[in-house]
Write a protein that holds these residues in place. Structure first.
Motif, PDB file in Angstrom:
ATOM      1  N   CYS A 144      33.004  41.219  33.007  1.00  0.00           N
ATOM      2  CA  CYS A 144      34.070  41.566  33.938  1.00  0.00           C
ATOM      3  C   CYS A 144      34.287  40.452  34.933  1.00  0.00           C
ATOM      4  O   CYS A 144      35.406  40.135  35.286  1.00  0.00           O
ATOM      5  N   GLU A 145      33.188  39.976  35.461  1.00  0.00           N
ATOM      6  CA  GLU A 145      33.320  39.092  36.615  1.00  0.00           C
ATOM      7  C   GLU A 145      32.126  38.143  36.652  1.00  0.00           C
ATOM      8  O   GLU A 145      30.999  38.545  36.334  1.00  0.00           O
ATOM      9  N   VAL A 146      32.384  36.911  37.029  1.00  0.00           N
ATOM     10  CA  VAL A 146      31.317  35.918  37.155  1.00  0.00           C
ATOM     11  C   VAL A 146      31.532  35.194  38.473  1.00  0.00           C
ATOM     12  O   VAL A 146      32.665  34.864  38.807  1.00  0.00           O
ATOM     13  N   GLY A 147      30.454  34.974  39.201  1.00  0.00           N
ATOM     14  CA  GLY A 147      30.619  34.226  40.440  1.00  0.00           C
ATOM     15  C   GLY A 147      29.294  34.037  41.144  1.00  0.00           C
ATOM     16  O   GLY A 147      28.259  34.537  40.689  1.00  0.00           O
ATOM     17  N   SER A 148      29.333  33.354  42.259  1.00  0.00           N
ATOM     18  CA  SER A 148      28.129  33.199  43.061  1.00  0.00           C
ATOM     19  C   SER A 148      27.874  34.543  43.746  1.00  0.00           C
ATOM     20  O   SER A 148      28.811  35.250  44.096  1.00  0.00           O
ATOM     21  N   PRO A 149      26.593  34.922  43.909  1.00  0.00           N
ATOM     22  CA  PRO A 149      26.319  36.276  44.402  1.00  0.00           C
ATOM     23  C   PRO A 149      26.958  36.568  45.756  1.00  0.00           C
ATOM     24  O   PRO A 149      27.489  37.666  45.947  1.00  0.00           O
ATOM     25  N   PRO A 188      34.420  41.480  45.848  1.00  0.00           N
ATOM     26  CA  PRO A 188      34.485  41.728  44.410  1.00  0.00           C
ATOM     27  C   PRO A 188      35.937  41.724  43.952  1.00  0.00           C
ATOM     28  O   PRO A 188      36.801  42.291  44.622  1.00  0.00           O
ATOM     29  N   ALA A 189      36.197  41.051  42.844  1.00  0.00           N
ATOM     30  CA  ALA A 189      37.574  40.945  42.364  1.00  0.00           C
ATOM     31  C   ALA A 189      37.861  41.997  41.305  1.00  0.00           C
ATOM     32  O   ALA A 189      38.992  42.395  41.120  1.00  0.00           O
ATOM     33  N   HIS A 190      36.850  42.424  40.593  1.00  0.00           N
ATOM     34  CA  HIS A 190      37.063  43.389  39.523  1.00  0.00           C
ATOM     35  C   HIS A 190      36.882  44.809  40.054  1.00  0.00           C
ATOM     36  O   HIS A 190      35.928  45.065  40.777  1.00  0.00           O
ATOM     37  N   PRO A 191      37.764  45.732  39.707  1.00  0.00           N
ATOM     38  CA  PRO A 191      37.613  47.110  40.191  1.00  0.00           C
ATOM     39  C   PRO A 191      36.259  47.721  39.811  1.00  0.00           C
ATOM     40  O   PRO A 191      35.711  48.540  40.546  1.00  0.00           O
ATOM     41  N   TYR A 192      35.721  47.290  38.673  1.00  0.00           N
ATOM     42  CA  TYR A 192      34.425  47.841  38.271  1.00  0.00           C
ATOM     43  C   TYR A 192      33.306  47.374  39.205  1.00  0.00           C
ATOM     44  O   TYR A 192      32.472  48.160  39.638  1.00  0.00           O
ATOM     45  N   THR A 193      33.304  46.084  39.518  1.00  0.00           N
ATOM     46  CA  THR A 193      32.293  45.563  40.440  1.00  0.00           C
ATOM     47  C   THR A 193      32.387  46.289  41.780  1.00  0.00           C
ATOM     48  O   THR A 193      31.368  46.676  42.361  1.00  0.00           O
ATOM     49  N   ALA A 194      33.618  46.476  42.234  1.00  0.00           N
ATOM     50  CA  ALA A 194      33.816  47.140  43.524  1.00  0.00           C
ATOM     51  C   ALA A 194      33.277  48.564  43.477  1.00  0.00           C
ATOM     52  O   ALA A 194      32.592  49.025  44.404  1.00  0.00           O
ATOM     53  N   ALA A 195      33.537  49.271  42.370  1.00  0.00           N
ATOM     54  CA  ALA A 195      33.061  50.647  42.248  1.00  0.00           C
ATOM     55  C   ALA A 195      31.542  50.699  42.173  1.00  0.00           C
ATOM     56  O   ALA A 195      30.902  51.572  42.762  1.00  0.00           O
ATOM     57  N   LEU A 196      30.971  49.743  41.447  1.00  0.00           N
ATOM     58  CA  LEU A 196      29.508  49.680  41.360  1.00  0.00           C
ATOM     59  C   LEU A 196      28.905  49.501  42.746  1.00  0.00           C
ATOM     60  O   LEU A 196      27.948  50.172  43.116  1.00  0.00           O
ATOM     61  N   LEU A 197      29.478  48.571  43.504  1.00  0.00           N
ATOM     62  CA  LEU A 197      28.941  48.290  44.830  1.00  0.00           C
ATOM     63  C   LEU A 197      29.061  49.512  45.732  1.00  0.00           C
ATOM     64  O   LEU A 197      28.184  49.773  46.543  1.00  0.00           O
ATOM     65  N   ARG A 198      30.172  50.254  45.570  1.00  0.00           N
ATOM     66  CA  ARG A 198      30.348  51.437  46.403  1.00  0.00           C
ATOM     67  C   ARG A 198      29.361  52.535  46.048  1.00  0.00           C
ATOM     68  O   ARG A 198      29.021  53.360  46.879  1.00  0.00           O
ATOM     69  N   ARG A 249      38.291  54.308  32.948  1.00  0.00           N
ATOM     70  CA  ARG A 249      37.662  54.772  34.188  1.00  0.00           C
ATOM     71  C   ARG A 249      38.198  54.029  35.400  1.00  0.00           C
ATOM     72  O   ARG A 249      37.740  54.240  36.516  1.00  0.00           O
ATOM     73  N   CYS A 250      39.150  53.150  35.179  1.00  0.00           N
ATOM     74  CA  CYS A 250      39.581  52.256  36.251  1.00  0.00           C
ATOM     75  C   CYS A 250      40.603  52.951  37.147  1.00  0.00           C
ATOM     76  O   CYS A 250      41.577  53.519  36.659  1.00  0.00           O
ATOM     77  N   PRO A 251      40.411  52.917  38.461  1.00  0.00           N
ATOM     78  CA  PRO A 251      41.387  53.540  39.351  1.00  0.00           C
ATOM     79  C   PRO A 251      42.717  52.784  39.376  1.00  0.00           C
ATOM     80  O   PRO A 251      43.734  53.348  39.766  1.00  0.00           O
ATOM     81  N   ALA A 252      42.714  51.529  38.960  1.00  0.00           N
ATOM     82  CA  ALA A 252      43.933  50.715  39.061  1.00  0.00           C
ATOM     83  C   ALA A 252      44.568  50.479  37.700  1.00  0.00           C
ATOM     84  O   ALA A 252      45.409  49.604  37.562  1.00  0.00           O
TER      85      ALA A 252
END
Lengths: 374, 451
Positions: free
Chosen positions: B240-245, B252-262, B298-301
């Motif tokens: 989904c997403e790659v970047g520096s931590p 987070p740019a990906h809705p999944y990463t954002a949901a995971l973090l939440r 499962r994506c809200p967007a």
């Protein structure tokens, strides 16, 4: 105030005028083993009001699961020695017969277990497992029980309950299975729910769903809940009180916000420091707790955390500190040199000067981050 | 989230290991499990790559496929420039000395009947490194480095140690051959938090001391953030997403990463857990993953485009890459496939999957000019077939005529020549059938094209 009585003040501090639903006093669960008596739970006292949530936090082997199961009377082995008192609505549970307990299980108190795969019967359909309690306790007819089961599945957020009710556990995902175990636990309308690591086997996204569900059900049904977990993050936002357990004892007990704002027990402090946090930048050095939990057959004579504690003083290894109340009412701790007090700071500075590694690194961490946890 | 693409890969000369279009599929009685579907990743020398995702996202399978345990279904794994999927077993064994693995369960990954010093020394013995004294010295050094007393621990067996200490032994065993790259598969998830911190600190120390590169696989986002230099978030076999931590967790740019973090519970009671923005439902089956973006169910967007077109990995900021059409950071992805003209219901439920699949097929049929090419080749094939049939007819007729018979009547007045008789026998029925068959197929082909 003499020390041994201090524990009983926990009772008065939290029991409202309506009287506590669960009152545990100097509760002990020991196991006879060939190598000696394992003191898994050793003198625990707490109370719980209806509608409240108590979080019990500790590492594996701290006795948190044994405490929950043994209060409910689920440990029936011949080698189990229970003593002290655990009263549910005035009924003494220690020494109660199995038939007395069976009348309480399900209707008055229920448990959600950790692993939804092993706590469900793999050869019975979901519907049968939910209706079992309804038929036994509430004497419902088969059709009534089934209708009730459908409603329960719906209320725990299982889509398409008509189909799911005649499926086997292996046909459901982990999160769904845990919803089913919650439905079973709630079936007969208990007023006290034990949740023993209910989300440990689940993914974070599902964990959040299940914790939400438990919280919603608790509010709707006005239940008391004991949430047993190793994860301080899980209890932080969802409990009213937290009891931190270490080596079979409660070492700190406080209202949730008070505990996080004002940690007194070095063990709780160390636990909080050892968790990697999202707010920290990458590669932040973690404050680990050296050593390992003590042997519960021959626990240390003084404070049980002393061998791993950065604040340790000679007094700690000889005298066991009582669970005493702090200046803030309702906050109890078991330490001679609590974190954030003058005595604690002095003890830590002394140990750091002596070059005790745990004390040195903790001092550095506190220096890097002024204010620390205190 | 289903992202393929290689925008996040760096210069091949600059990396220690590079995975290109790695795919792992398992054949089961229920169908093909698409565990990992075309992911690309790379790791620089001395870097720690964190792979994070829920169970079933393919992170462990990726780690194992790098080790060729088992070998991936397709794709390349380049380690120091060598494609591990292409080399033979003997060569692979040699490469694996520089490529080590630490398993999740420290107790079951150690042989309970062997002494610790033998467990740690075994790789050295197998590869006949140094003399026995040198090997012992090396074992002592490594045990000491991981925080075990070699004199005491060496003669004990794994059951005499706690989980955290067993994980130290596993780490010692993986380091003894001086590997370049160590893949850690959930090395701390079986441990208590206090011990987890010890092992994480130890891994950081070992990285500094032995100059190793780590691939750290875990489901705990906070743990991954703590140890990684670069993080890749996976979902259902895709990146989904790659970047520096620090970037990825802050924005987070990906809705999944954002949901995971939440959904991570924060150990702070002032943060009230909110149920808004949490993911609903469970992971879809990897046997029948959603088309387009795999996260869309499962994506809200999610929008219709997410079902039609698989997002490609692209940069949204410096060293921050995402596979999403509508990322939370940066701009919407440029459209690469034409969109249908009419309004289409937003495909967020699995039931609408088939409908959107058909629509996607139609898109392809209308847009590709390859369909015309296909028809052309069919026509020339038909002409060839008819030609072959006519040829067969002529050849058979000549042979039969020479034998004094015709295509349609078999004469058994035996010719003198044995060979001629044999040719007649062979060509009579088969020749006739070949003639009819070839011409028939050719005509059918032409008719099909015309329609």
């Amino acid at each position: 105030m003499t020390k041994p009585q201090a524990t009983s003040r926990v009772l008065t501090a939290t029991s409202g005028h309506e009287g506590p639903l669960l009152q545990v006093d100097d509760f002990r669960t020991h196991f006879e083993t060939p190598t000696g008596i394992v003191k898994a739970v050793d003198g625990v006292s707490f109370t719980l009001k209806r509608g409240d949530t108590l979080g019990i936090v500790g590492e594996s082997g701290s006795g948190k699961t044994v405490l929950a199961r043994s209060v409910m009377g689920l440990l029936t082995g011949k080698n189990v020695i229970r003593s002290g008192s655990a009263r549910y609505n005035g009924t003494e549970l220690v020494g109660a017969s199995e038939s007395q307990l069976r009348d309480l299980w399900g209707t008055e108190m229920a448990m959600v277990f950790q692993d939804p795969m092993t706590s469900l019967n793999p050869v019975l359909k979901v519907g049968r497992q939910i209706t079992e309690g309804l038929r036994y306790h509430l004497k419902l007819s088969k059709a009534e029980a089934r209708a009730q089961a459908r409603q329960l599945l719906d209320s725990v957020g299982i889509p398409d309950p008509n189909r799911r009710i005649s499926q086997y556990p292996h046909e459901l995902s982990g999160g769904m299975r845990q919803r089913v175990t919650i439905a079973i636990a709630l079936a007969c309308g208990p007023t006290l729910l034990f949740a023993d690591e209910p989300t440990t086997a689940l993914d974070v996204t599902v964990q959040a769903q299940i914790l939400d569900l438990l919280q919603r059900q608790q509010i709707e049904r006005f239940m008391a809940m004991v949430l047993v977990t190793h994860d301080l993050g899980v209890v932080a936002g969802r409990t009213d009180h937290i009891a931190v357990m270490y080596a079979g004892q409660i070492v700190e007990y406080a209202p949730t916000r008070e505990l996080f704002a004002n940690v007194l027990m070095p063990y709780t402090d160390a636990l909080l420091h050892s968790i990697p946090k999202l707010s920290q930048p990458s590669h932040t050095r973690l404050q680990s707790i050296g050593g390992r939990p003590p042997d519960l057959i021959n626990p240390p004579s003084g404070c049980r955390f002393a061998p791993r504690c950065p604040y340790v003083q000679p007094k700690c290894t000889s005298e066991m500190p009582p669970l005493q109340e702090a200046e803030t009412p309702g906050h109890f701790y078991r330490c001679w040199f609590p974190v954030g007090t003058d005595a604690g700071r002095e003890a830590l500075a002394q140990n750091a000067a002596l070059g005790i590694p745990a004390a040195v690194s903790l001092t550095q961490t506190l220096a890097d981050k002024p204010g620390g946890t205190a | 989230m289903a992202g393929t693409g290689t925008a996040h890969l760096r210069d091949p000369d600059d990396v220690l290991m590079r995975i290109e279009d790695l795919t792992v599929e398992f054949h089961t009685s229920a169908g093909i499990v698409h565990a990992v579907s075309g992911i690309s990743l790379d790791v620089r020398q001395g870097e720690t790559l964190g792979l994070v995702g829920e169970s079933g996202c393919g992170k462990s399978t990726t780690g194992r496929a790098i080790m060729q345990l088992p070998a991936p279904t397709s794709g390349r794994v380049l380690f120091e420039g060598i494609d591990l999927a292409a080399i033979d077993g003997k060569h692979l064994r040699e490469v694996r000395t520089r490529l080590q693995f630490i398993f999740q369960d420290p107790i079951s990954s150690l042989n309970p009947r062997r002494k610790v010093k033998d467990i740690v020394a075994e790789p050295l013995r197998i590869w006949k490194r140094g003399t026995e004294q040198e090997r012992q010295a090396r074992v002592t050094e490594v045990l000491d480095a991981v925080g075990l007393d070699p004199a005491v621990a060496g003669d004990k067996r794994p059951h005499e140690f706690s989980g955290g200490q067993c994980q130290r032994i596993s780490i010692a065993r993986s380091l003894v051959l001086e590997p370049k790259l160590v893949i850690c598969d959930e090395p701390v998830s079986a441990l208590d938090v206090s011990v987890q911190a010890q092992i994480l600190n130890l891994l950081e120390d070992m990285k500094a001391r032995y100059k190793i590169t780590l691939i750290f696989i875990a489901h705990d986002l906070a743990v991954v953030k703590n140890i990684s230099d670069r993080v890749a978030v996976m979902y259902l076999g895709k990146i989904c997403e790659v970047g520096s931590p620090d970037d990825l967790y802050a924005t987070p740019a990906h809705p999944y990463t954002a949901a995971l973090l939440r959904s991570i519970p924060v150990p702070d009671p002032t943060v009230v857990p909110s149920s808004s923005g949490l993911l609903l439902g469970d992971l879809p089956s990897p046997i029948d993953p959603p088309n387009g973006c795999r996260f869309r169910t499962r994506c809200p967007a999610a929008q219709e485009r997410c079902a039609l077109e698989e997002p490609q990995i692209r940069a949204v900021a410096e060293d921050h890459f995402v596979a999403c059409h509508f990322p939370l950071v940066g701009t919407t992805a440029p459209i690469s496939l034409p969109m249908p003209a009419g309004p289409v219901s937003v495909p967020t439920s699995p039931s609408s999957r088939t409908v959107t699949g058909d629509e996607m097929g139609e898109q392809r049929r209308m847009t590709g000019d390859e369909s015309g090419n296909n028809a052309g080749s069919t026509a020339s094939g038909s002409v060839l077939l008819i030609g072959a049939g006519v040829t067969a007819f002529i050849v058979c007729s000549i042979v039969q005529a020479a034998g004094g018979s015709s295509m349609f009547t078999m004469s058994f007045e035996s010719p003198d020549n044995f060979l001629l008789e044999l040719a007649m026998q062979v060509t009579f029925w088969p020749g006739w059938l070949a003639t009819v068959g070839l011409i028939g197929a050719g005509v059918l082909g032409l008719v099909d094209r015309d329609s």
